[in-house]
Design a protein around this motif. Structure first.
Motif, short mmCIF file in Angstrom:
data_model
loop_
_atom_site.label_atom_id
_atom_site.label_comp_id
_atom_site.label_asym_id
_atom_site.label_seq_id
_atom_site.Cartn_x
_atom_site.Cartn_y
_atom_site.Cartn_z
N ILE A 71 0.84 -1.20 0.00
CA ILE A 71 0.00 0.00 0.00
C ILE A 71 0.87 1.25 0.00
O ILE A 71 0.56 2.24 -0.67
CB ILE A 71 -0.96 -0.02 1.20
N ALA A 87 -6.76 -0.87 -2.35
CA ALA A 87 -5.99 -1.80 -1.52
C ALA A 87 -6.25 -1.54 -0.03
O ALA A 87 -6.39 -2.48 0.76
CB ALA A 87 -4.50 -1.66 -1.84
N LEU A 219 -7.47 -8.11 -5.88
CA LEU A 219 -7.46 -7.92 -4.43
C LEU A 219 -8.47 -8.84 -3.75
O LEU A 219 -8.19 -9.45 -2.70
CB LEU A 219 -7.78 -6.45 -4.10
#
Length: 248
Positions: A71, A87, A219
């Motif tokens: 991140i 994220a 994700l």
């Protein structure tokens, strides 16, 4: 000197001076539309450049040794990176969705909770990407007609001048006709960049949003399938509970 004075008679300053309230209003509207559209064009071009820069950081996210590090890699491309926001949203849902006990949302499967959170983030990002495009489309569609209205008004003035003098002398109608032609050209000059920009940014947004959607799917797969996740509550996280039980 006489030639210079004759040129000034047909100059922009003279055309503005002999115009009335309607022609002045049309000119002001065209100028305002041009300023606003060019501001949006430059702003959207800057946003597009930042989105492309943010997209180039995605491989660094998957190459990171942890989610937190990944991140941070995404945020290096911009604090407001939509990839970093996705994220972060997925990571927060992965760790904090247990806090929704007692709410309706707690009845969702963990995978569905994360999908819901990512979809909401994608919708917010898409709304921001499309901000201003409506004005560009409206400007491209209406600016020629605003200029056409100014053209009609200028021709009307030319006909009035002919009717009052009884003769179509050049010095009597050149001003109104010149005003009409300028209004037509101004309307097109405002509309064409707005149309080109709208089409360009619409396609660019479609490509970037498709990439964001694919990243959101990655994700979702990573956090729900990619690794075993231990849950504190089997009722809220049955998938994590099964994974934890299988790991024992």
């Amino acid at each position: 000197m006489q030639e210079s004075a004759q040129e000034n008679v047909f100059g922009l300053a003279h055309l503005w001076a002999q115009g009335d309230t309607v022609s002045h209003s049309v000119a002001i509207v065209i100028v305002a539309m041009s300023i606003a559209s060019w501001y949006l064009i430059l702003a959207k071009a800057w946003d597009w450049w930042r989105l492309r820069k943010a997209a180039r950081a995605v491989p660094a996210f998957w190459a990171a040794s942890s989610v937190a590090e990944g991140i941070e890699k995404l945020r290096e491309a911009g604090e407001d990176s939509p990839y970093a926001q996705l994220a972060s949203q997925a990571n927060c849902c992965n760790h904090d969705c247990e806090a929704v006990t007692g709410r309706l949302v707690s009845q969702f499967d963990p995978s569905e909770q994360m999908e819901r959170a990512l979809r909401q983030q994608l919708s917010t990002t898409q709304a921001g990407m499309e901000n201003g495009l409506t004005f560009l489309a409206t400007t491209g569609a209406t600016a020629p007609f605003v200029g056409l209205f100014g053209t009609v008004w200028g021709i009307y003035h030319a006909l009035v001048a002919i009717g009052m003098t009884g003769q179509a002398a050049l010095e009597k109608i050149a001003g109104p006709v010149g005003e009409a032609l300028i209004m037509t050209a101004a309307g097109l000059a405002v509309a064409l960049p707005a149309v080109f920009a709208y089409n360009t940014f619409t396609r660019a947004n479609r490509v970037i949003f498709a990439d964001l959607d694919a990243f959101a799917h990655d994700l979702h797969a990573f956090f729900t399938i990619g690794k075993p996740l231990v849950a504190n509550s089997a009722q809220i996280h049955p998938m994590r509970a099964r994974a934890a039980a299988g790991a024992v």
